[in-house]
Enzyme design. Structure first.
Site, PDB file in Angstrom:
ATOM      1  N   ILE A 257       0.835  -1.207   0.000  1.00  0.00           N
ATOM      2  CA  ILE A 257       0.000   0.000   0.000  1.00  0.00           C
ATOM      3  C   ILE A 257       0.868   1.253   0.000  1.00  0.00           C
ATOM      4  CG2 ILE A 257      -1.741   1.308   1.269  1.00  0.00           C
ATOM      5  CD1 ILE A 257      -2.724  -1.456   2.350  1.00  0.00           C
TER       6      ILE A 257
ATOM      7  N   CYS B 178      -4.983   4.790   7.638  1.00  0.00           N
ATOM      8  CA  CYS B 178      -5.841   3.794   6.988  1.00  0.00           C
ATOM      9  C   CYS B 178      -5.243   2.401   7.175  1.00  0.00           C
ATOM     10  CB  CYS B 178      -5.999   4.097   5.505  1.00  0.00           C
ATOM     11  SG  CYS B 178      -6.912   5.619   5.148  1.00  0.00           S
ATOM     12  N   ALA B 179      -4.439   2.224   8.231  1.00  0.00           N
ATOM     13  CA  ALA B 179      -3.755   0.948   8.457  1.00  0.00           C
ATOM     14  C   ALA B 179      -4.411   0.179   9.604  1.00  0.00           C
ATOM     15  CB  ALA B 179      -2.275   1.195   8.727  1.00  0.00           C
TER      16      ALA B 179
ATOM     17  N   ASP C  97      -9.498   5.804   8.906  1.00  0.00           N
ATOM     18  CA  ASP C  97     -10.391   4.723   8.479  1.00  0.00           C
ATOM     19  C   ASP C  97     -10.409   3.596   9.497  1.00  0.00           C
ATOM     20  OD1 ASP C  97     -12.089   3.496   6.377  1.00  0.00           O
ATOM     21  OD2 ASP C  97     -10.474   2.023   6.272  1.00  0.00           O
TER      22      ASP C  97
ATOM     23  N   GLU D  56     -13.860  -0.620  17.289  1.00  0.00           N
ATOM     24  CA  GLU D  56     -14.779  -0.553  16.158  1.00  0.00           C
ATOM     25  C   GLU D  56     -16.012  -1.417  16.424  1.00  0.00           C
ATOM     26  OE1 GLU D  56     -12.615  -1.546  12.605  1.00  0.00           O
ATOM     27  OE2 GLU D  56     -11.107  -0.007  12.912  1.00  0.00           O
TER      28      GLU D  56
ATOM     29  N   HIS E  58     -13.783   1.980   8.359  1.00  0.00           N
ATOM     30  CA  HIS E  58     -12.915   0.842   8.022  1.00  0.00           C
ATOM     31  C   HIS E  58     -13.306   0.243   6.667  1.00  0.00           C
ATOM     32  CE1 HIS E  58     -10.182  -2.435   9.973  1.00  0.00           C
ATOM     33  NE2 HIS E  58      -9.938  -2.274   8.683  1.00  0.00           N
TER      34      HIS E  58
ATOM     35  N   ALA F 268     -12.446  -1.321   0.504  1.00  0.00           N
ATOM     36  CA  ALA F 268     -13.711  -1.802  -0.044  1.00  0.00           C
ATOM     37  C   ALA F 268     -13.922  -1.311  -1.466  1.00  0.00           C
ATOM     38  CB  ALA F 268     -14.868  -1.349   0.848  1.00  0.00           C
TER      39      ALA F 268
END
Length: 349
Positions: free
Chosen positions: A178, A255-256, A281, A286, A305, A309
């Protein structure tokens, strides 16, 4: 006849899994059964000794009776499941890592566990760039004001506007599938990219970024984006001390994984004005619990999260696990196996 269970969910669909396997295993006699897990309608969580799983052990045990191969994204491969399913030999997880599998127990029971690394790398990298731009230009906040009927001219005031990517220094913590894509995208924006990753080589950077020590990355970056795995060394690696070392008016993107960052310290820095903004994210818990400071601290952009997607992610995930099912049926080494010794000791490959 090899019996295969497709234990999909509402993202990696059973049809995607079975169609991908069907394209890969021509010439083999297989039969399918299906189990649909509730994720993401119902959030994943810890099940027995494994994390980020969906469904229940008992429903999986029932579905796995007589099954040799299971392809899934979120089903929990636990000690209890393994003991109750002696026919199982291959458990393919269509996500970046096998977090929902007890690898040690699977190895003892002779079950090989595979995953689908890189399946969501492109989607997550694109989402990361979107989060950077959203936080830098305050796109969600200005949209919310407009839809509420308020035209906020003060957003154009010099003290309220954010930086541009062009000419800015962006620090990436981690340079895997990424992070390397994010660096390539940032080149197109004209940003200078710094990387902190103890394992990356100059050859891997390919001229897109410069490797630096962590302290230098913190001090020089206008934007810092996290792309590291969670390990004992990286857990909490960005805390109050590291945030204080960042430039005033800088931005953090994550975003990890939520465990990389001290979110309470981050909220303090936003409240004080030391940081311009942040975008997340992933979170320490969560779904985000009611009363969390993340819901009230200003200048935070959040998504639930879903950085990885995309339809392409689900399709790639199904294809990657289907390719390892083909290798298994052909007696070939598995490409993405966490415990190849499980099948080697059983004399399967």
């Amino acid at each position: 006849m090899t019996r295969i269970l497709a234990a999909g969910d509402h993202f990696v669909l059973n049809d995607l899994l079975t169609d991908a396997i069907g394209r890969e295993v021509t010439g083999h006699s297989v039969s399918y059964s299906e189990l649909t897990l509730p994720w993401p309608v119902v959030p994943f969580g810890r099940i027995a000794e494994v994390d980020e799983a969906s469904g229940t052990e008992d429903e999986l045990i029932e579905a796995l009776q007589g099954v040799e191969v299971c392809v899934t994204q979120m089903a929990p491969l636990t000690e209890k499941v393994l003991k109750a399913c002696p026919d199982l030999k291959l458990f393919c997880i269509s996500r970046g890592g096998p977090v929902n599998a007890n690898i040690e127990a699977a190895t003892r029971h002779g079950v090989a566990v595979t995953s689908a690394p890189g399946r969501n790398a492109a989607a997550t990298a694109e989402h990361t760039l979107g989060m950077m731009l959203a936080a830098m230009r305050r796109i969600p906040q200005t949209n919310a004001d407009l839809t509420a009927g308020t035209w906020r001219g003060d957003y154009y005031m010099y003290g309220n506007v954010g930086p541009e990517l062009e000419g800015s220094t962006v620090g990436l913590v981690g340079y895997g599938a990424i992070g390397s894509r994010v660096a390539r995208m940032l080149q197109g924006f004209g940003a200078t990219v710094l990387v902190y990753d103890p394992y990356v080589t100059d050859e891997a950077l390919a001229g897109r970024a410069r490797k630096v020590e962590f302290d230098e990355l913190l001090a020089r970056s206008a934007v810092i984006s996290l792309h590291a795995r969670v390990t004992p060394e990286t857990t909490g690696m960005i805390g109050a001390e590291q945030i204080a070392a960042m430039q005033p008016g800088s931005i953090i993107i994550n975003c990890a994984r939520g465990a990389l960052l001290d979110y309470d310290a981050l909220c303090d820095a936003l409240d004080s004005g030391h940081l311009f903004g942040a975008a997340f994210d992933v979170f320490p818990q969560e779904p985000i619990p009611a009363g969390s400071r993340l819901l009230t601290t200003p200048n935070i952009v959040m998504t639930p999260h879903l950085a990885g997607a995309s339809k392409a992610t689900a399709q790639k995930a199904a294809r990657i696990v289907a390719e390892d099912v083909r290798r298994y049926l052909n007696g070939e080494p598995l490409a993405h196996c966490a415990n190849p010794e499980a099948l080697m000791s059983a004399g399967t490959v």
